[in-house]
Design an enzyme around this catalytic site. Structure first.
Site, short mmCIF file in Angstrom:
data_model
loop_
_atom_site.label_atom_id
_atom_site.label_comp_id
_atom_site.label_asym_id
_atom_site.label_seq_id
_atom_site.Cartn_x
_atom_site.Cartn_y
_atom_site.Cartn_z
N ASP A 192 64.01 52.37 38.86
CA ASP A 192 64.01 53.71 38.74
C ASP A 192 65.59 54.34 39.29
O ASP A 192 66.24 55.22 38.54
CB ASP A 192 63.12 54.52 39.45
CG ASP A 192 61.79 54.41 38.71
OD1 ASP A 192 61.69 54.16 37.47
OD2 ASP A 192 60.69 54.64 39.32
N GLU B 277 69.05 60.36 45.11
CA GLU B 277 67.75 60.43 44.43
C GLU B 277 66.71 60.77 45.50
O GLU B 277 66.51 59.79 46.43
CB GLU B 277 67.56 58.77 44.05
CG GLU B 277 66.26 58.68 43.36
CD GLU B 277 66.07 57.20 43.19
OE1 GLU B 277 64.89 56.83 42.88
OE2 GLU B 277 66.91 56.44 43.05
N ASP C 60 68.25 54.49 44.52
CA ASP C 60 67.52 53.16 45.24
C ASP C 60 67.97 52.15 44.51
O ASP C 60 68.47 52.19 43.05
CB ASP C 60 66.06 53.51 44.96
CG ASP C 60 65.70 54.68 45.93
OD1 ASP C 60 66.28 54.87 47.01
OD2 ASP C 60 64.37 55.20 45.67
N ASP D 32 66.42 49.84 42.77
CA ASP D 32 65.42 49.47 41.94
C ASP D 32 65.46 49.73 40.43
O ASP D 32 66.46 50.37 40.32
CB ASP D 32 64.00 49.98 42.42
CG ASP D 32 63.82 51.48 42.79
OD1 ASP D 32 64.70 51.97 42.25
OD2 ASP D 32 63.09 51.91 43.40
#
Length: 583
Positions: free
Chosen positions: A437, A360, A433, A435
């Site tokens: 997203d 990503e 990541d 998180d």
């Protein structure tokens, strides 16, 4: 309950101590059986520290116990040895058999039962056997209401279809039929939705056949022929038109095929494919007959025409997608350099040793490119969030630049053109990541692989990289931690005066850190993506990635832990949850 004439022991003892001694090798006891080799009971006994069998039959209660014991004469532990002969312990009106056992810790690394795995299988059996009740009690669960689960479905396959399609927009009522010829029985449930993917769940004698087989082949052949004949009869296909393909008629279809085969022969690495050649023509004949009768019924004309209209539209989209694939192939050949610039390939040419990291973001991609071992690790950065393929047609998927890059990098093709033998990398590792997203990108990529490259998942080639959440350091010593529990242990080990770095994204790691924690095969943690329950996987993809918002909200409310973020960090002195703190 009698005595075996040759061995001189009870039938129970024969079953639990002798291989190939089940009651399924003639047609007197079972019409259709899932046990094929007569080894299940004896193998469970052999791998158990102790096992007890209670038999309730003819108003009597019988019991026999087995243990793994040390044999002084043989100088080793003998597994599954009877403690005493089968004995009558009382009278009863109960019927049935109860088996209790404890897996031997000397054989297994861990002795822990997965309750959800057992529950899923019982639910599946309840769907396949209408009206039969299964009760699952997990005495490890403290909540009395959650401890006992009951599964009973009066409508069988129809209830199964409703469960699978609950969060989809369906087209008409389920199509249900069954038939029997010779020694083969088949029950079929079909329902169409407005989605673009097909889902066939097949079983033989209650055994899931994830890889299909002759029963699925017969079903597909009959479905295609019957619907093509109907389409010509109602004028949806003209004389000059070519027949539609099976893929066209199966777009948006959810189907359950439950076959009963007297002597099934399974093939494939996981024994998940039926190989009996005689089953195909029988299933094909039954489906042809029963589906034709359904389509000839006047009350079914509306749904039949909607299915044909959907197939005609699917054929047009399929042709557009074919042209898009042809253009994409030519474009990939003509414009290989831009992909090479985006993809940092590895120097090794042995696909079985090579790995592709789908990373990503450009920042993390840059760190991964610098930190990798270029001999066997390739890096493909994603420069934007890919398309949610659950809501798009194949031609729209092929138009997405990120997915075109992935398809080209893997070399397998997509959909009906997918060829696993052309895979350029043994491991395809998603690196995103930690998180929201990152989780969304991970879900989008997994949905893409599940829908258009499913064999990549079922053959165990897809992995999720597990970067650490924290780095605890004191002086020159540092410890990477992957969850709050590990962080608590690390800080106790380091003592006072440590620092904690919370990684919010992969881009916060320098190349050396990314290599040490996430890419180095000697240290990294990878999660292999598998499909334990195809029906449940299908339902969850629909819930999480489909059009309906309400089921997704309900799932998140029921399962999300909104208080999970930085549990440990709450117990240290932090300034507004800074990424690095000193204690």
């Amino acid at each position: 309950m009698g005595i075996h004439p040759q061995l001189g022991v009870s039938a129970v003892e024969v079953v639990y101590t002798q291989l190939h001694a089940g009651g399924k090798f003639n047609n007197k006891n079972y019409s259709y059986s899932g046990g094929l080799h007569g080894v299940g009971a004896s193998v469970v006994n052999a791998l158990s520290k102790w096992l007890t069998v209670d038999v309730y039959q003819d108003y009597a209660h019988y019991r026999q116990e087995y243990k793994s014991e040390y044999d002084e004469q043989k100088g080793k532990i003998v597994a599954g040895r009877p403690v005493a002969p089968l004995e009558k312990v009382g009278n009863t009106r109960r019927t049935g058999t109860q088996v209790c056992f404890l897996p031997d810790p000397a054989v297994f690394d861990t002795v822990e039962f997965n309750g959800e795995t057992v529950a899923r299988r019982l639910r599946e059996l309840a769907y396949l056997n209408a009206g039969v009740q299964f009760v699952f009690t997990d005495e490890r669960v403290k909540d009395p209401e959650a401890r006992v689960r009951e599964y009973r479905y009066a409508r069988g396959l129809k209830d199964f279809l409703e469960y699978l399609n609950n969060d989809k927009n369906t087209i008409g009522e389920p199509i249900l039929f069954e038939g029997r010829r010779d020694d083969t029985m088949v029950r079929v449930a079909i329902q169409y939705t407005d989605s673009y993917t097909e889902n066939i769940f097949s079983f033989v004698n209650n055994i899931p056949t994830a890889e299909g087989g002759t029963h699925e082949t017969g079903f597909k052949a009959a479905l295609t022929k019957v619907f093509n004949d109907y389409a010509r009869r109602v004028g949806a296909l003209k004389e000059k038109d070519n027949n539609l393909s099976g893929d066209d008629f199966r777009e948006g279809m959810t189907a359950i095929i439950a076959a009963g085969v007297r002597q099934p022969q399974f093939e494939g690495q996981t024994k998940g494919r039926l190989g009996n050649t005689e089953v195909r023509p029988v299933v094909e004949a039954i489906v042809t007959e029963q589906l034709s009768l359904y389509l000839d019924d006047l009350k079914n004309q509306e749904i039949a025409q909607r299915i044909v209209e959907k197939a005609v539209q699917a054929a047009k989209v399929r042709e557009a997608a074919r042209k898009a694939r042809d253009v994409a192939r030519q474009k990939n050949q003509l414009e290989a350099a831009p992909l090479v610039g985006k993809l940092s390939s590895c120097t090794g040419r042995n696909a079985k040793e090579n790995e592709l990291f789908i990373v990503e973001g450009d920042s993390a991609g840059g760190s991964a490119k610098q930190g990798r071992d270029r001999r066997f690790q390739a890096i493909l950065p994603l420069r934007g969030k890919p398309l949610n393929v659950e809501k798009k047609r194949l031609d729209q998927v092929l138009a997405n630049e990120e997915f075109r890059s992935i398809i080209t990098a893997l070399g397998t093709g997509i959909g009906e053109d997918f060829a696993l033998e052309s895979l350029k990398y043994d491991k395809v590792i998603i690196l995103s990541d930690a998180d929201q997203d990152g989780a969304h990108i991970r879900a989008i990529l997994l949905t893409f692989f599940y829908r258009y490259m499913r064999e990549l998942v079922t053959d165990g080639h897809v992995y999720i990289g597990m970067p650490p959440l924290y780095r605890a350091a004191k002086g020159e010593k540092h410890i990477y931690c992957y969850d709050d529990k590990e962080l608590a242990q690390a800080t106790r080990q380091l003592g006072r005066g440590y620092t904690i770095q919370r990684y919010k994204g992969l881009g916060e790691m320098n190349p050396e850190q990314l290599w040490d924690t996430t890419m180095n095969p000697a240290n990294r943690k990878l999660m292999q993506v598998t499909i334990e329950d195809a029906a449940e996987a299908e339902r969850m993809v629909t819930v999480l990635m489909g059009d309906k918002v309400e089921p997704r909200k309900e799932y998140i409310s029921a399962h999300a832990n909104f208080n999970r973020e930085d549990h440990f960090m709450d117990r240290v002195e932090v300034e507004n949850a800074r990424k690095e703190v000193t204690v």
